[in-house]
Design an enzyme around this catalytic site. Structure first.
Site, PDB file in Angstrom:
ATOM      1  N   ILE A 214       0.857  -1.185   0.000  1.00  0.00           N
ATOM      2  CA  ILE A 214       0.000   0.000   0.000  1.00  0.00           C
ATOM      3  C   ILE A 214       0.892   1.233   0.000  1.00  0.00           C
ATOM      4  CG2 ILE A 214      -2.029  -1.067   1.047  1.00  0.00           C
ATOM      5  CD1 ILE A 214      -1.115  -0.107   3.753  1.00  0.00           C
ATOM      6  N   ASP A 215       0.308   2.345  -0.329  1.00  0.00           N
ATOM      7  CA  ASP A 215       1.027   3.598  -0.486  1.00  0.00           C
ATOM      8  C   ASP A 215       1.668   4.069   0.818  1.00  0.00           C
ATOM      9  OD1 ASP A 215       1.763   6.208  -1.247  1.00  0.00           O
ATOM     10  OD2 ASP A 215      -0.226   6.975  -0.763  1.00  0.00           O
TER      11      ASP A 215
END
Length: 355
Positions: free
Chosen positions: A164-165
């Site tokens: 995920i970011d």
């Protein structure tokens, strides 16, 4: 790159985590039509010859995990390839050449055993070393954790199955063996994992639940953004289901379930329908997009931005089948402190208006 390969990009492969040239997928999907003149040959040897940068052990583990399919059926490593066979293979990509430096960085480990580890990632932490972020990442922290506990991890990615970011918080599962990596990869590839995201979006959503559909591809004007192409002329098919959890008049808390997993899917889809994620600077969500143009309101939004200095996106749940026990594992991550602080500020701000 096939459509399915991009599913492993998850929420973020742009900007500070990795740039365009480094946006390689975590896994590759091979589709092979065997030559009519092919002699009988064990499939592990056939694939090792066909894909020389994949070890026999990696191919063997892929077979064990059911990731090698011939004519629609999973096969064992001793299957003999026949002329005309249609082979489908899911393999972890070969390790990158950069060296992972173990670093003593605090991480929230919510579960760990011999096969895998589940981490609740804090916002602001990059998952894997890349352009502009060669250390201080989750992988560096995991390398230190494994080394401190006498565990060996010979995978450069420390078994990353998804990511995920940097500014998205929440749950990640990391495989500790090649077999676990292959087994979990198949579940992500087949969309059999259970994942829900929480997001705060600008504006008051008209419906309590709904579905956003529209191809997602790189924006033609801003290559650091993703855009939605409703006519299907560009991008890849993407579907996001959502339901409203709580309304704050000018902001809405929604739960999102991804039917696909395109880069920036939640961020691009909600911006497309006029509900950009709250404080998402990449998509202009760090501006006042809804509300009244009054000094008191502007100051309030500024205060909320200060307690929530990133896009309001959180990987809330994660469910999968354990590679060894074959039991269903399910985890929930509570709302992080910055998002909870933002909720409390909104509730307090709106309380006098409801009286």
């Amino acid at each position: 790159m096939s459509e399915d390969q991009e599913d492993f990009l998850d929420e973020e492969l742009l900007g500070q985590e990795v740039n365009e040239s480094e946006a390689a997928e975590l896994f590759e999907h091979l589709s092979i039509k065997v030559d009519p003149k092919q002699q009988l040959l064990r499939i592990d040897k056939f694939l090792h010859i066909f894909r020389q940068n994949s070890t026999r052990n990696k191919i063997s583990q892929a077979c064990r995990a059911g990731n090698v399919v011939v004519n629609g059926k999973p096969v064992k490593q001793n299957y003999r390839v026949k002329p005309g066979d249609q082979i489908s293979v899911l393999l972890a990509r070969p390790p990158r050449e950069n060296v992972i430096i173990p670093q003593d960085i605090p991480i929230d480990i919510v579960y760990e055993d011999e096969d895998l580890i589940v981490v609740d990632k804090a916002p602001g932490m990059v998952v894997h070393p890349g352009h502009g972020n060669w250390d201080g990442t989750l992988v560096n922290a995991l390398a230190f954790h494994f080394e401190k506990n006498g565990q060996k991890s010979d995978l450069d990615r420390v078994g990353l199955v998804h990511r995920i970011d940097k500014d998205t918080s929440g749950l990640l599962v990391i495989a500790k063996t090649e077999y676990a990596l292959s087994y979990l990869a198949k579940q992500f590839f087949d969309r059999k994992t259970k994942r829900l995201y929480w997001a705060f979006v600008w504006g008051n959503m008209a419906d309590d639940h709904g579905t956003i559909t529209g191809n997602i591809g790189r924006d033609l004007k801003n290559r650091m953004q993703m855009a939605v192409f409703e006519d299907g002329s560009l991008g890849k098919h993407a579907v996001t289901h959502y339901k409203v959890i709580e309304r704050f008049k000018y902001m809405t808390w929604v739960e999102c379930k991804l039917e696909t997993g395109r880069t920036h899917q939640i961020r691009a889809h909600f911006r497309h329908i006029g509900h950009t994620l709250f404080n998402d600077s990449r998509y202009e969500g760090d501006q006042i997009l809804k509300g009244v143009n009054l000094p008191k309101y502007r100051q309030f939004i500024k205060n909320v931005f200060e307690v929530l200095p990133r896009q309001a996106l959180h990987a809330h749940t994660l469910g999968f089948i354990h590679p060894t026990t074959k039991k269903e594992m399910y985890f929930e991550s509570p709302m992080p402190r910055d998002m909870e602080a933002a909720v409390q500020k909104w509730r307090s701000y709106l309380a006098p208006q409801s009286q």
